[in-house]
Design a protein around this motif. Structure first.
Motif, PDB file in Angstrom:
ATOM      1  N   UNK A  21       0.811  -1.222   0.000  1.00  0.00           N
ATOM      2  CA  UNK A  21       0.000   0.000   0.000  1.00  0.00           C
ATOM      3  C   UNK A  21       0.846   1.275   0.000  1.00  0.00           C
ATOM      4  N   UNK A  22       2.120   1.145  -0.340  1.00  0.00           N
ATOM      5  CA  UNK A  22       2.957   2.346  -0.543  1.00  0.00           C
ATOM      6  C   UNK A  22       2.935   2.667  -2.034  1.00  0.00           C
ATOM      7  N   UNK A  23       2.855   3.919  -2.369  1.00  0.00           N
ATOM      8  CA  UNK A  23       2.930   4.352  -3.770  1.00  0.00           C
ATOM      9  C   UNK A  23       3.968   5.462  -3.891  1.00  0.00           C
ATOM     10  N   UNK A  24       5.010   5.203  -4.674  1.00  0.00           N
ATOM     11  CA  UNK A  24       6.006   6.233  -4.987  1.00  0.00           C
ATOM     12  C   UNK A  24       5.711   6.705  -6.406  1.00  0.00           C
ATOM     13  N   UNK A  25       5.308   7.963  -6.524  1.00  0.00           N
ATOM     14  CA  UNK A  25       4.906   8.447  -7.839  1.00  0.00           C
ATOM     15  C   UNK A  25       5.395   9.879  -8.012  1.00  0.00           C
TER      16      UNK A  25
END
Lengths: 177, 177
Positions: free
Chosen positions: B117-121
């Motif tokens: 549930x981590x998002x690097x964007x």
């Protein structure tokens, strides 16, 4: 507003299975081929005593470096980028040691896609796009837009999604006349 | 289906401005405070000859390590996670050297949120969630769901979004009775 295409990395634009088999054959002096993994994943076709090694490869920081890019992916995505906003969306959180290699691979092969359009995530249901091109059925299953299943040996028996066999076919399917 | 909350990192759950000021004051023997950055960013309140140094700090691999977590963030997000799916969504692509430190920071402070549930964007318009809690108005402006502006010195004059001043207030606002 331009529509958006989200594009997976491994086994959709780059040959991570090829790397997996290359490292496996090198370590164990075997002759495994991609065809041997039909309908499943490499973990399930190697002897049990090799499984831990095979599972460890993608955690090596160099595993995702210098992967081969699939035929026509660059040209097709470049053409699509004239009509769509393109995002690369990869489940990198499964392999946190891969962040740097994945970032550099995208910069090298797709310099025309801005890095602010890269997404490193895990659960792809968080993605808001019109299309998702991915080889992994579970990601397409939770995606809100239209999914295209990029053909791969592991997914060859999946029937729930529109299948595309090549980047030329993706281009024909999504190109706006 | 459970609703989803996307939560930014820097200046929403962690004190990156504090680190920025700490490093700046250390390098230049100054007495800059958070209050001095009201309505703008640190880059714009330092002498021009310091700007390059100040802009370089977030590119250092250790900049995002050991940042202080904001008061009540852990407890409030833990409570919200009982009713919502929580995703951490950070514009890490602006600072690709930050990936590892950001990942480890989240693992350390929020062990109850799965790393998938981590998002690097970069561009957060790609996020599909019901709520986005973020201190940066530009991210809220392109978000499809409901945005909550987490109060920060730099955004104090922004008026287009519902403002929240603390994690206790976020909890009161989003908690389902």
């Amino acid at each position: 507003m331009r529509k958006r295409i989200a594009i997976d990395m491994d086994e959709t634009v780059c040959d991570s299975l090829g790397r997996h088999i290359e490292w496996y054959n090198k370590q164990f002096s075997t002759q495994l081929t991609k065809e041997d993994t039909a309908g499943t994943r490499i973990y399930h076709v190697v002897p049990e005593e090799h499984m831990a090694a095979v599972k460890s490869y993608p955690h090596h920081p160099d595993f995702f470096r210098d992967l081969m890019v699939f035929d026509d992916a660059i040209e097709s995505i470049k053409t699509l980028s004239e009509q769509y906003d393109i995002f690369f969306v990869t489940a990198a959180m499964e392999y946190p040691t891969s962040f740097q290699a994945k970032y550099e691979w995208l910069k090298k092969h797709f310099p025309f896609i801005h890095e602010l359009n890269y997404v490193f995530c895990g659960d792809k249901s968080i993605i808001n796009a019109d299309y998702l091109i991915d080889d992994t059925p579970k990601h397409l299953a939770t995606f809100d837009g239209k999914g295209l299943l990029f053909h791969a040996f592991h997914n060859m028996y999946a029937t729930d999604f529109q299948r595309v066999y090549s980047w030329k076919e993706v281009l024909e399917t999504l190109r706006l006349d």
